[in-house]
Enzyme design. Structure first.
Site, short mmCIF file in Angstrom:
data_model
loop_
_atom_site.label_atom_id
_atom_site.label_comp_id
_atom_site.label_asym_id
_atom_site.label_seq_id
_atom_site.Cartn_x
_atom_site.Cartn_y
_atom_site.Cartn_z
CB SER A 125 -0.89 -0.01 1.26
OG SER A 125 -1.50 1.25 1.44
CE1 TYR A 150 -3.23 -0.18 5.49
CE2 TYR A 150 -3.69 -2.53 5.68
CZ TYR A 150 -3.50 -1.40 4.90
OH TYR A 150 -3.57 -1.49 3.54
CE LYS A 154 -1.32 -4.36 3.43
NZ LYS A 154 -1.58 -5.70 2.85
#
Ligand code: WQD
Length: 340
Positions: A125, A150, A154
């Site tokens: 992302s 989160y 990544k």
């Protein structure tokens, strides 16, 4: 040629399964259905005429992962979508995110490095860039300290893959750094299925237009941008899905320059929240009730991609406009409402 798609019943996963089947690949899906439903299988089959193989288990169960690869020795590629992805939830429950997003990646890679050759695509992302210093954002932009667990998963995920590729020459991997996926398949047979109150802009817009929400809260009207609202790179989910097939073909053809690469996947165009609202009103004919409120914690002012590397190295570029994507999102929302 059999491809494993983890999280293949999810939003981006299901659209990628369709594009893989369109290209003649046999697809096997692993999904624990924690954020999706098996009804998506029928949507995929309605589009392509092919029902993917589906196995319902949790990648956190290491024994199940090992057993799966024993039963599917003919897998030539893996596209890994299965992960938790709600920024706010990750702040509240970080260990859920580190277990679900990191442990599962390790278990998959532990099986892949046992194979003679393995091709792996990771769902990453643009969140890894945080607020980039320069726009548009190239792949040379520094990865910034994550603003949420989160986002950290990544970043850590990419590092795990890179470290593993460094000592396993037979493992070839690509991370795709998504910008903001929106929209739905033009058939409206599959699309985004947010659980509960949508966190993301476009599903909140379409649910407001459908009368499920009273009004859209625009998070911040005082950003240093053209109209004071934040800017993002909204990419049609089908264009994003196609980027995965192109990346897979690059690995299968061994045309990757090194055995670990990463690419920004966006349109290259930034749109503000107000521009997205206006575009939606134009394609839907609906007037969208909204109110500008305080900024949302953790949001960046602007993020949009420099897509030169993906254009040149992958030979891929997005084709759909913001209005195309918003029109497909609205068609999907209306389809969903017609079913209830
Ligand atoms: C877009 C813009 C909001 C909702 C996140 C993750 C990213 C990826 C996509 C998973 C922002 C504004 C939103 C609303 C609003 N997630 N907004 N009112 O935050 O850019 O990206 O989702 O893969 O990794 O970081 O997407 O759609 O939440 O927000 O004004 O009700 O819309 O402030 O400017 P975001 P988003």
């Amino acid at each position: 040629m059999k491809i494993l798609v983890t999280g293949g019943l999810g939003y981006i996963g299901s659209h990628t399964v369709v594009e893989l089947q369109n290209e003649g690949y046999e697809v096997v899906i692993i999904d624990n259905c924690s954020n999706s439903s098996t009804g998506v299988l029928n949507g995929i089959a309605a589009i392509t005429g092919q029902m993917p193989i589906f196995e319902n288990f949790d990648l956190r169960d290491k024994a199940d992962v090992i057993d799966f690869f024993k039963r599917h020795q003919d897998i030539i590629g893996v596209i890994h979508f299965a992960a938790s992805k709600a920024v706010g939830e990750s702040v509240a429950d970080p260990l859920l995110y580190y277990e679900n997003n990191i442990a599962t990646l390790v278990y998959l890679l532990q099986e892949l490095v046992k194979l003679k050759t393995a091709n792996f695509i990771f769902s990453s992302s643009c969140t890894v860039y945080g607020q980039a210093d320069e726009l548009p954002i190239t792949e040379n932009a520094p990865v910034k300290p994550a603003e949420s667990p989160y986002g950290n998963t990544k970043q850590i995920g990419e590092e795990i893959i890179q470290d593993t590729c460094r000592v396993n020459a037979q493992l070839n991997a690509i991370s795709l750094r998504y910008f903001n996926p929106i929209g739905a398949h033009p058939s409206a047979a599959i699309g985004e299925l947010p659980l509960g109150v949508p966190q993301n802009l476009v599903p909140f817009i379409t649910q407001t237009a459908a009368g499920l929400r009273d009004q859209l809260s625009v998070f911040g009207g005082d950003y240093p941008t053209k109209d004071g609202t934040a800017i993002r790179d909204y990419i049609h989910v089908v264009d994003l899905a196609k980027a995965h097939v192109v990346a897979l073909k690059r690995l299968l053809a061994h045309s990757n320059k090194t055995n670990y690469e990463f690419f920004n996947v966006g349109t290259g165009t930034g749109s503000s929240v107000l521009e997205a609202i206006k575009a939606f009103e134009a394609v839907s004919g609906k007037s969208l009730p909204y109110k500008i409120v305080e900024r949302r914690e953790g949001d960046v002012t602007a993020a949009f991609a420099d897509t030169t590397k993906a254009n040149k190295e992958l030979g891929w570029q997005s084709k759909s406009t913001l209005k195309d994507a918003l029109a497909s999102a609205w068609k999907w929302e209306q389809k969903l409402r017609s079913k209830t």
